[in-house]
Design a protein around this motif. Structure first.
Motif, mmCIF file in Angstrom:
data_model
loop_
_atom_site.group_PDB
_atom_site.id
_atom_site.type_symbol
_atom_site.label_atom_id
_atom_site.label_comp_id
_atom_site.label_asym_id
_atom_site.label_seq_id
_atom_site.Cartn_x
_atom_site.Cartn_y
_atom_site.Cartn_z
ATOM 1 N N ASP A 83 0.822 -1.205 0.000
ATOM 2 C CA ASP A 83 0.000 0.000 0.000
ATOM 3 C C ASP A 83 0.853 1.250 0.000
ATOM 4 O O ASP A 83 0.441 2.299 -0.497
ATOM 5 C CB ASP A 83 -0.920 0.003 1.232
ATOM 6 C CG ASP A 83 -2.025 -1.036 1.113
ATOM 7 O OD1 ASP A 83 -2.434 -1.330 -0.019
ATOM 8 O OD2 ASP A 83 -2.468 -1.568 2.141
ATOM 9 N N THR A 94 -6.729 1.066 1.275
ATOM 10 C CA THR A 94 -5.742 -0.002 1.294
ATOM 11 C C THR A 94 -6.191 -1.100 0.353
ATOM 12 O O THR A 94 -7.399 -1.320 0.156
ATOM 13 C CB THR A 94 -5.546 -0.580 2.705
ATOM 14 O OG1 THR A 94 -4.634 -1.692 2.646
ATOM 15 C CG2 THR A 94 -6.858 -1.061 3.293
ATOM 16 N N GLN A 147 -4.647 -5.292 2.266
ATOM 17 C CA GLN A 147 -5.241 -5.794 3.505
ATOM 18 C C GLN A 147 -6.638 -6.363 3.314
ATOM 19 O O GLN A 147 -7.302 -6.739 4.276
ATOM 20 C CB GLN A 147 -5.279 -4.671 4.536
ATOM 21 C CG GLN A 147 -3.911 -4.201 4.974
ATOM 22 C CD GLN A 147 -3.963 -2.921 5.763
ATOM 23 O OE1 GLN A 147 -4.838 -2.740 6.585
ATOM 24 N NE2 GLN A 147 -3.023 -2.018 5.505
ATOM 25 N N ASN A 188 -1.171 -3.766 9.446
ATOM 26 C CA ASN A 188 -1.300 -2.558 8.620
ATOM 27 C C ASN A 188 -0.334 -1.449 8.994
ATOM 28 O O ASN A 188 -0.472 -0.332 8.514
ATOM 29 C CB ASN A 188 -2.735 -2.028 8.680
ATOM 30 C CG ASN A 188 -3.121 -1.513 10.060
ATOM 31 O OD1 ASN A 188 -2.364 -1.649 11.029
ATOM 32 N ND2 ASN A 188 -4.301 -0.925 10.160
ATOM 33 N N SER A 189 0.648 -1.748 9.840
ATOM 34 C CA SER A 189 1.567 -0.706 10.285
ATOM 35 C C SER A 189 2.992 -1.249 10.320
ATOM 36 O O SER A 189 3.217 -2.460 10.346
ATOM 37 C CB SER A 189 1.173 -0.197 11.684
ATOM 38 O OG SER A 189 -0.128 0.353 11.666
ATOM 39 N N ASN A 209 -1.221 2.984 11.084
ATOM 40 C CA ASN A 209 -2.623 3.085 10.697
ATOM 41 C C ASN A 209 -3.515 2.624 11.835
ATOM 42 O O ASN A 209 -3.152 1.712 12.604
ATOM 43 C CB ASN A 209 -2.894 2.213 9.460
ATOM 44 C CG ASN A 209 -2.177 2.710 8.229
ATOM 45 O OD1 ASN A 209 -2.646 3.603 7.542
ATOM 46 N ND2 ASN A 209 -1.008 2.135 7.951
ATOM 47 N N ASN A 257 -8.135 1.229 9.495
ATOM 48 C CA ASN A 257 -7.510 1.930 8.363
ATOM 49 C C ASN A 257 -8.210 3.248 8.035
ATOM 50 O O ASN A 257 -8.323 3.650 6.883
ATOM 51 C CB ASN A 257 -7.494 1.033 7.120
ATOM 52 C CG ASN A 257 -6.565 -0.135 7.262
ATOM 53 O OD1 ASN A 257 -5.361 0.037 7.405
ATOM 54 N ND2 ASN A 257 -7.125 -1.332 7.259
ATOM 55 N N ASN A 299 -3.975 7.651 9.160
ATOM 56 C CA ASN A 299 -2.589 7.248 8.978
ATOM 57 C C ASN A 299 -1.664 8.327 9.530
ATOM 58 O O ASN A 299 -1.899 9.525 9.319
ATOM 59 C CB ASN A 299 -2.285 7.017 7.492
ATOM 60 C CG ASN A 299 -0.803 6.818 7.210
ATOM 61 O OD1 ASN A 299 -0.088 7.765 6.923
ATOM 62 N ND2 ASN A 299 -0.352 5.586 7.299
#
Length: 805
Positions: free
Chosen positions: A141, A211, A214, A407-408, A436, A440, A443
Motif C-alpha cells: 500500500d 488499502t 489488507q 497494517n503498520s 494506521n 484503516n 494514517n
C-alpha cells in the motif's frame, strides 16, 4: 416483490463482503501439466472460488452470471497450481493484444495475489492475459506495484467457446512464507474485462478503504510442505560490436553469473558477479540549466527488482552505485584532461532480503565499485599522469522493518559509503514509521534522519517529516511538514537537492466511489504548500493547486487544474553562491489533459499548459501530443511530440571577480533568455507471440537557451542590467537515441536479447535554429555511436540438474 427480493439479496451480499472469504486447497501427488486444458481429474476434488465482486468502476456490484469466474487451487511440495475458468458470453470480443512480459497491452487479464504471511502488508502478484502473456509484481500500500520484480513461473491461457481459461504453476521459490507446519495465506483473485474496463476481485475490495493488500481472502489447507532447495543460477554471455567515427570497430565478449539462493523459506540471497548492463535502456538526457543534477531512472535489473525494503525512508538512489565519479581532476594551466571516465565500473553486488514469521523484515545490500582514474596530459612535455577520481568504494544498506497489526510498520535504515584512502565517506541513519488505525481510517507517517559525512571537514545534519491523513471515504485530507538542517547530506548513496528549510503542506479531496449518470470516475483535489528558509525565515516555495480528474462513461480520461504561486520566493540555489539569493516573482498557471480510451485502435493524448509570471513578458507554454495506433494484436505504434517555450526566463550563467563592479567582490551573472525545447519520441512493437517480441524506441531531443541580455544579481535578490558582460553563454543541446531490440523467452527465466543501438549528443554555444538541419547534422555527427549486441541468459534450477552431478 422482485424489488424486495433484490434488496434482500444485495444486503446479504454486502454483509458477506465484510467478512473475508476462505478457500480450501489440498495436496496432490498427481502431475499437472500446465497446458490450459484443466483436464486432470484431481481438479474436480476441490471447490472453486466464485462470486466475484466489481472493484471498478461500480465498486461492490456482483459479477454477471454470463461473466462468472471459477478458480481452484492445488499444491504439492514444490508449487501451488491455479486453474481459472473465465466465462464470457461473447468470447469473440475478448481483447487479446500480444505484448512483452509485464506489459498488459489492450487485453483481458487474470491475476493471483498471494501473501504467505497473511499480514496484510505485501502481495506477490501474478497475472496472465488472454494473449498468454505474463506479468508479475510486488505490491504494498505504501509503494504501490513494483513490476521490476520478476519471478520464474509457468502459465498457459487459451480462448474457448465459453470464454477463456488459465492454468498456472507458481513454485514456492517465487513466494515468501513462514516455516509453520500449518499455513494460512492471504489470497485474492483479480479479473479485468478490458472491453468494458471493468475490474473484479474474488474477495471484496472496498474502495472506501485506502488499502488494497489488507483486503485479501484466506487460503487454507496447505500443511507439512517440504520445500526444495532454492538455488538458481543465471549464467550469461554477451557479445558487443562497437563502432564510431573516432574509433575502430571492435568486438567485446563478456560473461558472468547471477545467483539466487534461498537461505530459508523467507530469506533470499541475490548476487551478481561480473555484471553486464550494456542492454539497459538509455537515459533521457536534457539541457539542464538548473542548479541541481539531473536525476535518472534506474534501469539495471539487479537494482530495480524487489526494492520494497530498500526504498524505506527514500534514502537510496541506486544510480550512485556505478555512477559518475565523486571527484573532478585538478589540473594546472599547462595541462588538459584527455580521458575522464563518465562512470565507475561495478565489481559485484549482493542483496539479502526476507521477513520472519513475526513480521521482521531484513534487507542488506552491498556493492563494490572499482578504482577509477582520469588521464591528464602535460602540454609542455606531452607526458601523461593519472589522477584518482573515484577510489575503490564500498556501498552498504541495512534495513530492519517491523510490521505489526497487519497494517503498520516501523523501520530502521542505515546507508553507508566508505571510500578507500583520504576520500569522502558518508553515513545516514533513519527511523521510518507508517502507522494506521485498526480500521484503516487514519494514517500517521514520517521519518527522522541523521547524516554524518567525513571529508575535509566533518558535518552532521538531521531531517524529519511528519504527515497525518484520513484515508477512507469520499472525503479525505492530509497535512504535514518537513524540517531539514543545513548540514544534512545523504548524497553519497541517496539524492537530495534542498536543505536548511522547513515546510508545511496540506491536501483535501473528494471522489466518487461508484459511477454516476455522467462519470465512471471523478476526483477533485486541493493542495497547498509553503516552504521557509530555516536561517532567515524567508519564503523559498509556495503553491496553491486545484485540479479535477474524471473518467467519462466511454472511459476517456479528462483533467484540468490551476496552480498559483501567491508569494515572491527567495531562491538560494540558483545563484550557486552560499548566502546569495534571487527573488522569483508570483505566478499562475493552467493545465489540462485528455486521453482517449486505449481500447480504441486509434487513441491519443493531449496535454497543454500555460504559465504567466508577474513580470513583463515572462511566461511559459508547453504542449504534448501523443497519438497511438494498434494495427492488430501484434503490431502497434505510438508517437509523442513535445514543445515548450520559456520567454524571458531568468537564470544563472556565470560568476566573475570584481573587475566589472569593484564595490561587489563577486558579480553573479544571470541571463534574460528564451528557452525552447522540442522532443520527438517513437515507440513500436511487433509481437510474434507472448514470448517473442521486437521493440523500437527512438528519441530526438533539442533544447536551446538564447540569451537576450545579461543581468547582475544584487545583494537584495533583484536583477539589473549588466551591459559590460559580452561573453557568449548561449546553450544548445541536442541528442539522438535509437534502440531496436529482439527478445525471446525460450524457456522459463531464460532469454535471448539482440539489440542494435545508435546514439549521439552534442552541446554547443552556437545556436542553429534550422530544425531540419539540426537533426541532419546530429545524425551525420562524427560522435554517432553504433552498438550491436547479443546476450543469452539461461535459468538453471538446482533441483532440476542436481542428478547430473
Amino acid at each position: 416483490m422482485r424489488k424486495l427480493l433484490f434488496i434482500s439479496t444485495l444486503f446479504i451480499s454486502f454483509l458477506g463482503f465484510a467478512q473475508k472469504k476462505t478457500l480450501q486447497t489440498k495436496i496432490i501427488s498427481d502431475k499437472i501439466t500446465v497446458d490450459g486444458k484443466i483436464n486432470e481429474a484431481v481438479w474436480e476434488t476441490v471447490a472453486p472460488a466464485t462470486d466475484f465482486v466489481m472493484f471498478q468502476p461500480d465498486n461492490g456490484k456482483p459479477i454477471a452470471e454470463n461473466k462468472r469466474t471459477e478458480v481452484k487451487v492445488l499444491y504439492d511440495n514444490d508449487a501451488i497450481y491455479i486453474s481459472a475458468k473465465l466465462y464470457d458470453d461473447e468470447p469473440d470480443k475478448i481483447l487479446k493484444e500480444i505484448s512483452q512480459r509485464d506489459d498488459f497491452g489492450t487485453t483481458d487479464f487474470f491475476g493471483v495475489f498471494v501473501n504467505g504471511y497473511n499480514d496484510g502488508q505485501q502481495n506477490f502478484q501474478f497475472f496472465v492475459n488472454a494473449a498468454d502473456g505474463q506479468a508479475d509484481c510486488l505490491s504494498t500500500d505504501t509503494n504501490g506495484e513494483d513490476y521490476s520484480w520478476d519471478a520464474v513461473w509457468e502459465s498457459k491461457a487459451v480462448i474457448t467457446n465459453f470464454g477463456w481459461v488459465v492454468e498456472m504453476r507458481i513454485p514456492y521459490a517465487a513466494l515468501r512464507f513462514s516455516s509453520e507446519k500449518i499455513q494460512k495465506w492471504g489470497l485474492n483473485f483479480f479479473r479485468e474485462i478490458k472491453r468494458d474496463r471493468q475490474k473484479y476481485s474474488w474477495n471484496y475490495i472496498d474502495s472506501k478503504i485506502g488499502t488494497f493488500t489488507q483486503q485479501n481472502g484466506v487460503l487454507e489447507g496447505i500443511q507439512n510442505i517440504k520445500t526444495s532447495t532454492r538455488l538458481f543460477l543465471l549464467p550469461y554471455s554477451s557479445f558487443y560490436i562497437n563502432s564510431g567515427a573516432h574509433q575502430k570497430t571492435y568486438g567485446t565478449l563478456k560473461g558472468g553469473l547471477d545467483l539466487k539462493y534461498g537461505i530459508n523459506d523467507a530469506f533470499t540471497l541475490d548476487m551478481i558477479l561480473i555484471p553486464d548492463f550494456g542492454q539497459t535502456k538509455y537515459d533521457d538526457k536534457i539541457l539542464n540549466l538548473g542548479p541541481f543534477e539531473q536525476q535518472f531512472n534506474e534501469n539495471r535489473p539487479f537494482f530495480t527488482e524487489g526494492t520494497d525494503l530498500f526504498s524505506k525512508g527514500n534514502l537510496v538512489y541506486s544510480r550512485r552505485i556505478g555512477g559518475s565519479p565523486s571527484n573532478y581532476p585538478t589540473i594546472k594551466s599547462n595541462e588538459e584532461i584527455i580521458d575522464n571516465p563518465a562512470n565507475v565500473s561495478l565489481i559485484n553486488a549482493l542483496k539479502v532480503s526476507g521477513r520472519t514469521k513475526n513480521g521482521l523484515g531484513v534487507g542488506i545490500l552491498n556493492a563494490v565499485t572499482e578504482k577509477t582514474s582520469a588521464v591528464i596530459r602535460n602540454n609542455d612535455n606531452q607526458q601523461t599522469r593519472n589522477e584518482v577520481v573515484e577510489p575503490l568504494a564500498n556501498y552498504n544498506v541495512l534495513v530492519l522493518d517491523q510490521r505489526f497489526r497487519k497494517n503498520s510498520s516501523i523501520a530502521f535504515v542505515n546507508t553507508n559509503v566508505t571510500r578507500n584512502g583520504s576520500f569522502r565517506d558518508g553515513n545516514v541513519s533513519a527511523l521510518v514509521w507508517d502507522l494506521n488505525t485498526k480500521k484503516n481510517t487514519y494514517n500517521l507517517a514520517g521519518d527522522f534522519k541523521y547524516s554524518y559525512v567525513t571529508d575535509v571537514e566533518s558535518k552532521k545534519g538531521i531531517a524529519t517529516t511528519l504527515n497525518f491523513a484520513e484515508t477512507t471515504g469520499k472525503y479525505r485530507y492530509s497535512f504535514g511538514g518537513d524540517l531539514y538542517t543545513k548540514d544534512f547530506d545523504n548524497n553519497d548513496l541517496g539524492i537530495n537537492f534542498e536543505t536548511n528549510y522547513y515546510s508545511f503542506y496540506g491536501n483535501a479531496n473528494y471522489r466518487i466511489l461508484n459511477p454516476t449518470k455522467h462519470f465512471n470516475g471523478f476526483r477533485v483535489n486541493y493542495n497547498n504548500f509553503l516552504q521557509f528558509r530555516k536561517d532567515t525565515g524567508k519564503i523559498q516555495g509556495s503553491n496553491i493547486n486545484v485540479n479535477v480528474n474524471l473518467e467519462t462513461k466511454k472511459n476517456n480520461s479528462v483533467g484540468f487544474g490551476i496552480n498559483v504561486n501567491p508569494f515572491e520566493r527567495y531562491d538560494y540555489y540558483e545563484p550557486r553562491t552560499a548566502g546569495r539569493f534571487a527573488i522569483s516573482p508570483t505566478s499562475y498557471s493552467f493545465w489540462a489533459y485528455y486521453s482517449r480510451n486505449y481500447n480504441y485502435k486509434f487513441a491519443f493524448e493531449i496535454n497543454p499548459e500555460y504559465s504567466k509570471a508577474n513580470e513583463a513578458g515572462r511566461n511559459y507554454y508547453e504542449i504534448n501530443l501523443g497519438p497511438r495506433y494498434r494495427f492488430n494484436d501484434k503490431l502497434a505504434l505510438n508517437y509523442n511530440f513535445g514543445y515548450s517555450k520559456r520567454s524571458n526566463n531568468k537564470g544563472f550563467v556565470d560568476s566573475i571577480d570584481g573587475d566589472l563592479n569593484p564595490i561587489t567582490p563577486e558579480t553573479i551573472v544571470f541571463a534574460n533568455r528564451d528557452v525552447i525545447t522540442y522532443s520527438n519520441t517513437l515507440g513500436g512493437k511487433y509481437s510474434i507471440n507472448s514470448k517473442m517480441n521486437f521493440n523500437l524506441s527512438v528519441r530526438q531531443y533539442w533544447s536551446y537557451a538564447e540569451n537576450k541580455n545579461y543581468l547582475s544579481l544584487e545583494q537584495n535578490g533583484r536583477l539589473k542590467e549588466l551591459p559590460s558582460y559580452t561573453e557568449n553563454k548561449n546553450s544548445s543541446f541536442y541528442s539522438w537515441n535509437m534502440d531496436l531490440s529482439y527478445s525471446w523467452w525460450f524457456a522459463p527465466g531464460s532469454q535471448v536479447s539482440v539489440l542494435y543501438r545508435n546514439s549521439a549528443a552534442n552541446f554547443e554555444n552556437v545556436i542553429n535554429k534550422d530544425f531540419g538541419e539540426n537533426v541532419k547534422n546530429l545524425l551525420n555527427n562524427q560522435e554517432l555511436q553504433h552498438v550491436f549486441s547479443v546476450s543469452v541468459r539461461y535459468f538453471i534450477d538446482y533441483n532440476q540438474v542436481k542428478h547430473v552431478f
